[in-house]
Write a protein that holds these residues in place. Structure first.
Motif, PDB file in Angstrom:
ATOM      1  N   MET A 277      14.232   0.090   1.433  1.00 15.00           N
ATOM      2  CA  MET A 277      13.845  -0.315   0.082  1.00 15.00           C
ATOM      3  C   MET A 277      14.081   0.861  -0.854  1.00 15.00           C
ATOM      4  N   ASN A 278      14.595   0.580  -2.053  1.00 16.28           N
ATOM      5  CA  ASN A 278      14.851   1.619  -3.043  1.00 16.28           C
ATOM      6  C   ASN A 278      14.132   1.279  -4.345  1.00 16.28           C
ATOM      7  N   PHE A 279      13.566   2.313  -4.961  1.00 11.28           N
ATOM      8  CA  PHE A 279      12.865   2.157  -6.237  1.00 11.28           C
ATOM      9  C   PHE A 279      13.299   3.282  -7.171  1.00 11.28           C
ATOM     10  N   PHE A 280      13.248   2.997  -8.473  1.00 13.39           N
ATOM     11  CA  PHE A 280      13.604   4.014  -9.467  1.00 13.39           C
ATOM     12  C   PHE A 280      12.499   4.114 -10.504  1.00 13.39           C
ATOM     13  N   TYR A 281      12.105   5.362 -10.792  1.00 10.63           N
ATOM     14  CA  TYR A 281      11.112   5.619 -11.830  1.00 10.63           C
ATOM     15  C   TYR A 281      11.642   6.723 -12.737  1.00 10.63           C
TER      16      TYR A 281
ATOM     17  N   THR B 222       9.305   4.659  13.017  1.00 12.01           N
ATOM     18  CA  THR B 222       9.521   5.772  12.101  1.00 12.01           C
ATOM     19  C   THR B 222       9.422   5.265  10.668  1.00 12.01           C
ATOM     20  N   HIS B 223       8.578   5.922   9.867  1.00 10.28           N
ATOM     21  CA  HIS B 223       8.475   5.629   8.444  1.00 10.28           C
ATOM     22  C   HIS B 223       9.036   6.839   7.694  1.00 10.28           C
ATOM     23  N   ASP B 224      10.125   6.609   6.967  1.00  2.67           N
ATOM     24  CA  ASP B 224      10.841   7.704   6.306  1.00  2.67           C
ATOM     25  C   ASP B 224      10.794   7.516   4.799  1.00  2.67           C
ATOM     26  N   LEU B 225      10.474   8.598   4.090  1.00  2.70           N
ATOM     27  CA  LEU B 225      10.426   8.591   2.629  1.00  2.70           C
ATOM     28  C   LEU B 225      11.403   9.628   2.099  1.00  2.70           C
ATOM     29  N   LEU B 226      12.296   9.198   1.213  1.00  2.97           N
ATOM     30  CA  LEU B 226      13.258  10.098   0.575  1.00  2.97           C
ATOM     31  C   LEU B 226      13.096   9.993  -0.934  1.00  2.97           C
ATOM     32  N   ILE B 227      12.878  11.133  -1.594  1.00  7.84           N
ATOM     33  CA  ILE B 227      12.731  11.184  -3.054  1.00  7.84           C
ATOM     34  C   ILE B 227      13.790  12.117  -3.602  1.00  7.84           C
TER      35      ILE B 227
ATOM     36  N   ALA C  76       0.827  -1.209   0.000  1.00  4.65           N
ATOM     37  CA  ALA C  76       0.000   0.000   0.000  1.00  4.65           C
ATOM     38  C   ALA C  76       0.863   1.262   0.000  1.00  4.65           C
ATOM     39  N   ILE C  77       1.977   1.245   0.742  1.00  3.61           N
ATOM     40  CA  ILE C  77       2.872   2.409   0.787  1.00  3.61           C
ATOM     41  C   ILE C  77       3.504   2.646  -0.583  1.00  3.61           C
ATOM     42  N   VAL C  78       4.036   1.579  -1.196  1.00  2.89           N
ATOM     43  CA  VAL C  78       4.689   1.716  -2.505  1.00  2.89           C
ATOM     44  C   VAL C  78       3.692   2.218  -3.547  1.00  2.89           C
ATOM     45  N   GLN C  79       2.493   1.655  -3.536  1.00  5.60           N
ATOM     46  CA  GLN C  79       1.469   2.071  -4.492  1.00  5.60           C
ATOM     47  C   GLN C  79       1.059   3.526  -4.265  1.00  5.60           C
ATOM     48  N   SER C  80       0.888   3.895  -3.013  1.00  5.23           N
ATOM     49  CA  SER C  80       0.454   5.256  -2.698  1.00  5.23           C
ATOM     50  C   SER C  80       1.522   6.283  -3.072  1.00  5.23           C
ATOM     51  N   VAL C  81       2.802   5.979  -2.783  1.00  4.92           N
ATOM     52  CA  VAL C  81       3.875   6.913  -3.115  1.00  4.92           C
ATOM     53  C   VAL C  81       4.001   7.075  -4.621  1.00  4.92           C
ATOM     54  N   ARG C  82       3.891   5.972  -5.367  1.00  2.77           N
ATOM     55  CA  ARG C  82       3.971   6.071  -6.825  1.00  2.77           C
ATOM     56  C   ARG C  82       2.835   6.929  -7.375  1.00  2.77           C
TER      57      ARG C  82
ATOM     58  N   ALA D 157      13.447   6.091  -1.751  1.00  2.00           N
ATOM     59  CA  ALA D 157      13.932   5.225  -0.671  1.00  2.00           C
ATOM     60  C   ALA D 157      12.925   5.228   0.458  1.00  2.00           C
ATOM     61  N   LEU D 158      12.539   4.030   0.885  1.00  2.00           N
ATOM     62  CA  LEU D 158      11.654   3.865   2.034  1.00  2.00           C
ATOM     63  C   LEU D 158      12.442   3.210   3.159  1.00  2.00           C
ATOM     64  N   THR D 159      12.359   3.774   4.343  1.00  2.00           N
ATOM     65  CA  THR D 159      13.058   3.222   5.500  1.00  2.00           C
ATOM     66  C   THR D 159      12.070   3.041   6.642  1.00  2.00           C
ATOM     67  N   PHE D 160      11.991   1.822   7.156  1.00  2.00           N
ATOM     68  CA  PHE D 160      11.131   1.513   8.301  1.00  2.00           C
ATOM     69  C   PHE D 160      12.022   1.210   9.495  1.00  2.00           C
ATOM     70  N   THR D 161      11.854   1.960  10.564  1.00  2.00           N
ATOM     71  CA  THR D 161      12.629   1.758  11.788  1.00  2.00           C
ATOM     72  C   THR D 161      11.684   1.520  12.954  1.00  2.00           C
ATOM     73  N   VAL D 162      11.855   0.397  13.631  1.00  2.00           N
ATOM     74  CA  VAL D 162      11.026   0.062  14.783  1.00  2.00           C
ATOM     75  C   VAL D 162      11.941  -0.264  15.960  1.00  2.00           C
ATOM     76  N   VAL D 163      11.724   0.404  17.079  1.00  2.00           N
ATOM     77  CA  VAL D 163      12.501   0.173  18.293  1.00  2.00           C
ATOM     78  C   VAL D 163      11.541  -0.171  19.418  1.00  2.00           C
ATOM     79  N   GLU D 164      11.781  -1.303  20.081  1.00  2.00           N
ATOM     80  CA  GLU D 164      10.976  -1.695  21.227  1.00  2.00           C
ATOM     81  C   GLU D 164      11.867  -1.790  22.459  1.00  2.00           C
ATOM     82  N   LYS D 165      11.394  -1.215  23.544  1.00  2.00           N
ATOM     83  CA  LYS D 165      12.174  -1.158  24.784  1.00  2.00           C
ATOM     84  C   LYS D 165      11.347  -1.680  25.948  1.00  2.00           C
ATOM     85  N   THR D 166      12.024  -2.340  26.855  1.00  2.00           N
ATOM     86  CA  THR D 166      11.401  -2.794  28.096  1.00  2.00           C
ATOM     87  C   THR D 166      12.367  -2.543  29.246  1.00  2.00           C
TER      88      THR D 166
END
Length: 279
Positions: free
Chosen positions: A137-141, A235-240, A47-53, A92-101
């Motif tokens: 993840m990296n994509f080129f258009y 964190t969901h990061d998008l770089l174009i 859904a993210i890839v489709q929406s960004v495109r 470029a899409l970057t997904f960062t998840v940090v869990e702490k206890t």
């Protein structure tokens, strides 16, 4: 709303705390509780890839069509978006998840004391665990393939603000074309220094804690501070990066690729600092 009985409240609260984040000793899930299956995660990424495109296509099409429309009103009849025909977009899409206890049980001991003095003894231990997951993840258009592309973004958000959102990509392109149309700068030519970069980052931090306290005659268990706390930072990061296409037509020119790579490094360092400082 029906609240749980008093006898079940401790378990109810603990369940809420555990649902916020994991224990920090296993690989975190990209999606939120309870959507933990592989299919759920794949649906979100698709859904993210489709929406960004689609956002790229809508922005490019709107900017170019607007420029063509305004050219009819200009004395020169000139269009200023022609350079985009030989450009591409590195995504470029970057997904960062940090869990702490963390846990910090403590005991305050109050033994019998003479009337003239009061003696107490406080003891405690603490420990914490943290798990971090980063996926890139990296994509080129090419701009040519994105222009006029009939597409529809996802109708469901799927735990990411990159879906169903105005990512302001058109503002970036208009910011480059506008000054050229006013004559303050030249439109990009075939030089090696034409790069446009656009970055968006969404961060969500949640946390919870539980502090059961037990009072005895000569001791108090957990008199202050949380006994158990958990946190989840995603964190969901998008770089174009827009730039001229290299000779092979499958990548940007070297300086644009270097700019894209440098921005990814900077973004990674920034996200790391934010995650470290988050509660």
């Amino acid at each position: 709303m029906k609240f749980p009985r008093a006898s079940t409240r401790p378990a109810f609260v603990l369940g809420l705390v555990l649902s916020v984040g994991g224990c920090g000793t296993y690989v975190p899930e990209l999606r939120e509780f309870p959507n933990y299956t592989q299919a759920d995660t794949q649906n979100m990424i698709d859904a993210i890839v489709q929406s960004v495109r689609c956002e790229l296509s809508h922005a490019i099409t709107a900017v170019v069509d607007n420029d063509i429309s305004e050219a009819r009103l200009r004395q020169s009849k000139r269009t200023y978006s022609d350079f985009l025909g030989g450009w591409g977009a590195e995504v470029a899409l970057t997904f960062t998840v940090v869990e702490k206890t963390s846990g910090a049980p403590s005991v305050l001991w109050t033994p019998p004391s003479p009337a003239a003095s009061v003696f107490t003894l406080s003891t405690g231990v603490s420990g914490s665990a943290q798990a971090t997951r980063i996926e890139k993840m990296n994509f080129f258009y090419t701009v040519a393939e994105l222009y006029g592309l009939p597409c529809k973004g996802s109708d469901i958000r799927y735990d990411s603000f990159l879906i169903q959102n105005d990512l302001k990509i058109a503002d970036l392109l208009l910011g480059r074309i506008g000054p050229a149309s006013l004559g303050t700068v030249h439109t990009p030519g075939a030089g090696q220094k034409n790069v446009l970069s656009h970055e968006i980052s969404f961060q969500i931090v949640t946390s919870g804690n539980a502090t059961p306290m037990l009072k005895l005659v000569r001791a108090t268990i957990n008199p202050s501070g949380p006994l158990f706390s958990v946190g989840r930072d995603r964190t969901h990061d998008l770089l174009i990066t827009f730039g001229p296409i290299a000779g092979g037509g499958k990548s940007l020119i070297a300086i644009a690729e270097q700019s894209h790579f440098s921005s990814q490094i900077t973004s990674g360092v920034t996200t790391g600092f934010r995650s470290t400082l988050a509660p």
